[in-house]
Design an enzyme around this catalytic site. Structure first.
Site, PDB file in Angstrom:
ATOM      1  N   HIS A  24      19.154   0.736  -1.409  1.00 22.63           N
ATOM      2  CA  HIS A  24      17.739   1.080  -1.248  1.00 22.63           C
ATOM      3  C   HIS A  24      16.951  -0.146  -0.773  1.00 22.63           C
ATOM      4  O   HIS A  24      16.168  -0.044   0.187  1.00 22.63           O
ATOM      5  CB  HIS A  24      17.172   1.587  -2.578  1.00 22.63           C
ATOM      6  CG  HIS A  24      15.704   1.891  -2.505  1.00 22.63           C
ATOM      7  ND1 HIS A  24      15.208   3.002  -1.861  1.00 22.63           N
ATOM      8  CD2 HIS A  24      14.625   1.193  -2.938  1.00 22.63           C
ATOM      9  CE1 HIS A  24      13.890   2.983  -1.910  1.00 22.63           C
ATOM     10  NE2 HIS A  24      13.510   1.900  -2.573  1.00 22.63           N
ATOM     11  N   CYS A  36       0.830  -1.212   0.000  1.00 23.83           N
ATOM     12  CA  CYS A  36       0.000   0.000   0.000  1.00 23.83           C
ATOM     13  C   CYS A  36       0.862   1.258   0.000  1.00 23.83           C
ATOM     14  O   CYS A  36       0.396   2.329  -0.365  1.00 23.83           O
ATOM     15  CB  CYS A  36      -0.962  -0.004   1.177  1.00 23.83           C
ATOM     16  SG  CYS A  36      -0.156  -0.254   2.736  1.00 23.83           S
TER      17      CYS A  36
END
Lengths: 262, 348
Positions: free
Chosen positions: B95, B49
């Site tokens: 990352h 989400c």
């Protein structure tokens, strides 16, 4: 003078407890403490070394090795660790190890600093069953009171923080205070019951211990028995019970010093 | 060479994120579509989400990045003003390691993302869209995610009022399965707080509200029972947690109502959560031994303290990631091996 193998194994046990204490303090400060194999290994290793000493010394004197303050203090240290392994899992108090290690170290180091630590064992004497039962149970009961003291300190530290609306990362990992309350009660009942049997055993001995020694043991018993009685009859806040268990342990300590002198 | 491209809550509004979110059932098709691109050899899609990120291995990352960018815009009909972030080589790995460690999450240090990355990798692995480079990269990310969490305090403590309340309840009672909860007032916040406790095992929910009908409705919803508002003091001896959120303009819980129950509690603590404003509980209640009163400010202060502590831990976490990157075999100089399709998955 070369150190005896008995002294060396007890030194090893003391180092194990020191290591356990250092590991716990360091990791609690880091906030990364996880009661696990290291603490178990260090406490278990120390306990095994002490068991080895008690076996050797028991064989040498032909009975329970509780003939000198050095042996008495070692036996209490061993009892604390043994009770930790018995009581800890029962009350889900794995973190009790944090406090068990310094307590066991305190008693073991005190024993090693005694002058008779370097002396050979006393010659074999005739031991009485009731006499040995009395001494062994009394010392194990003191071990239970020592652990109740440790649980009491853990309770008081957390209670103070909860009342201040703070949770420090180190204390965040201590056992829940309700578990500690139950553990303190359980340890006090265990210790008092063992001490009751120990005192009754003294009266079955052919040659009873000196009256002043028995009086002080009765005094310790009365302290804990009245605490339990008051708690069951009138009810007592968990904080007061914890404070009583933590600070009340000073009395057994003083009594040990007194008994040691005699 | 590794690359990643995507968008996350940090720079992209939810209106865009919900458009590019890929349901789990569509992932294998999307992964295979990515491998159809000329310069993409391996691919993993992390779609949650809060983020949609594509990790890929390619012999020419600049070309692959452009191709994936174009594919995303076409597939989701995105306008040119929507920008994707992208990283190559070590930066792409850094990352992913940050994301797996919870450093890039909305709630810093949260652990759910770790499971979501594992699921994303498992899906790609099952779809045979990973090979040597991404297998190594993701295995490394799991290792680093664990190392960061085990060696720092990035995930410790609770960061919301509700989770602080649950943590405190567990600090006091341990296992909440033996705990009983009483709600005074039937507000939404107390309901959510009680649901959090219920989710950790608390049982025996009692609801007391001035409007008995509302109490009955909430009790039914929570599988509890309703009592009249006048009767709640009689129940304090039997409950462990009281959550109070009435709309009363004055305090409703006073020491005189709590003290009589203490003896019958036999040393069992009482945890009172006062989330009402103005407060429902007389602050003197906190002075009673064995009673722990936390109002909304106390709970928020603890949550805020944890959030700050997690912020302070970021430097330690990044240092762990840097150390792993330096030691990682992923970035040791080696000739790039162009895998032969179809990709055969490495064993996990």
């Amino acid at each position: 003078m070369p150190l005896s193998r008995e002294f060396l194994v007890l030194l090893g046990a003391a180092l194990c407890y020191l290591g356990g204490f250092g590991y716990a303090v360091h990791s609690l400060r880091q906030g990364t403490y996880r009661p696990g194999r290291w603490m178990l290994l260090l406490l278990g290793g120390g306990g095994l070394l002490q068991t080895l000493f008690l076996r050797w010394r028991g064989q040498a004197i032909g009975g329970c090795p509780m003939t000198t303050p050095f042996e008495l203090l070692t036996f209490i240290s061993w009892s604390i660790v043994a009770l930790y392994f018995i009581i800890g899992p029962a009350y889900r108090l794995s973190l009790l190890g944090v406090f068990t290690a310094p307590l066991a170290l305190l008693f073991q180091a005190s024993a090693l600093l005694r002058p008779e630590a370097l002396a050979p064992p006393l010659p074999k004497i005739t031991h009485s069953f009731w006499g040995e039962l009395h001494a062994a149970l009394a010392l194990v009961s003191y071990g239970a009171f020592a652990l109740a003291c440790a649980a009491g300190i853990m309770f008081l530290l957390q209670d103070r923080q909860l009342k201040q609306h703070r949770i420090s990362p180190g204390l965040r990992q201590l056992p829940p205070i309700h578990y500690l309350t139950r553990a303190i009660r359980g340890l006090l009942i265990t210790g008092t019951s063992l001490l009751t049997v120990a005192i009754l055993s003294a009266y079955r001995m052919e040659k009873q211990p000196p009256t002043d020694k028995l009086t002080i043991v009765w005094f310790v018993w009365a302290l804990y028995a009245s605490l339990l009685l008051y708690e069951s009859r009138r009810g007592m806040s968990a904080r007061r019970a914890a404070a009583a268990a933590a600070f009340g342990f000073l009395i057994p300590i003083i009594s040990l010093w007194f008994i040691g002198r005699h | 060479m590794l690359l990643c491209l995507g968008l996350s809550y940090a720079h992209t509004p939810v209106e865009v994120r919900e458009r590019v979110a890929l349901p789990a059932k569509d992932l294998p098709t999307a992964l295979h579509a990515l491998l159809e691109l000329p310069d993409v050899d391996e691919a993993v899609i992390v779609s949650t989400c809060n983020r949609m990120e594509i990790y890929a291995a390619s012999p020419s990352p600049a070309a692959a990045t452009a191709q994936i960018d174009a594919w995303l815009r076409l597939r989701f009909s995105l306008s040119p003003d929507i920008a994707f972030f992208h990283h190559h080589r070590e930066e792409a790995a850094r990352h992913l390691f940050s994301v797996a460690s919870g450093l890039d999450s909305m709630v810093l240090g949260e652990t759910e993302i770790f499971g979501q990355i594992k699921d994303a990798y498992a899906t790609a692995h099952a779809a045979a869209t990973t090979s040597r480079h991404l297998n190594k990269l993701f295995q490394e990310s799991f290792r680093i995610g664990k190392a960061v969490r085990n060696n720092t305090q990035i995930q410790r403590g609770s960061t919301s009022v509700g989770s602080v309340a649950v943590e405190l309840a567990e600090k006091i009672f341990g296992d909440l399965r033996d705990s009983h909860v009483m709600l005074l007032g039937a507000g939404d916040m107390s309901r959510r707080c009680a649901q959090s406790l219920q989710s950790r095992g608390a049982k025996g929910i009692i609801v007391s509200n001035r409007s008995h009908q509302r109490a009955l409705e909430l009790a039914q919803e929570m599988n509890g029972r309703a009592i009249s508002f006048e009767d709640w003091p009689a129940h304090t001896a039997h409950v462990d947690v009281i959550i109070s959120s009435t709309a009363a303009p004055h305090t409703v819980i006073h020491p005189e109502q709590v003290l009589p129950s203490l003896r019958r509690r036999r040393g069992r603590p009482l945890f009172i959560i006062d989330i009402a404003v103005p407060r429902d509980v007389d602050p003197r209640v906190h002075d009673i031994e064995g009673v722990y009163l936390y109002d909304i400010d106390a709970l928020e202060a603890l949550a805020s303290e944890t959030r700050q502590r997690r912020q302070d831990e970021i430097i330690r976490c990044l240092a762990i990631i840097d150390d792993h990157l330096k030691a990682s075999p992923l970035f040791r100089p080696h000739p790039f091996h162009h895998p032969t399709r179809p990709h055969l998955p490495d064993p996990i």
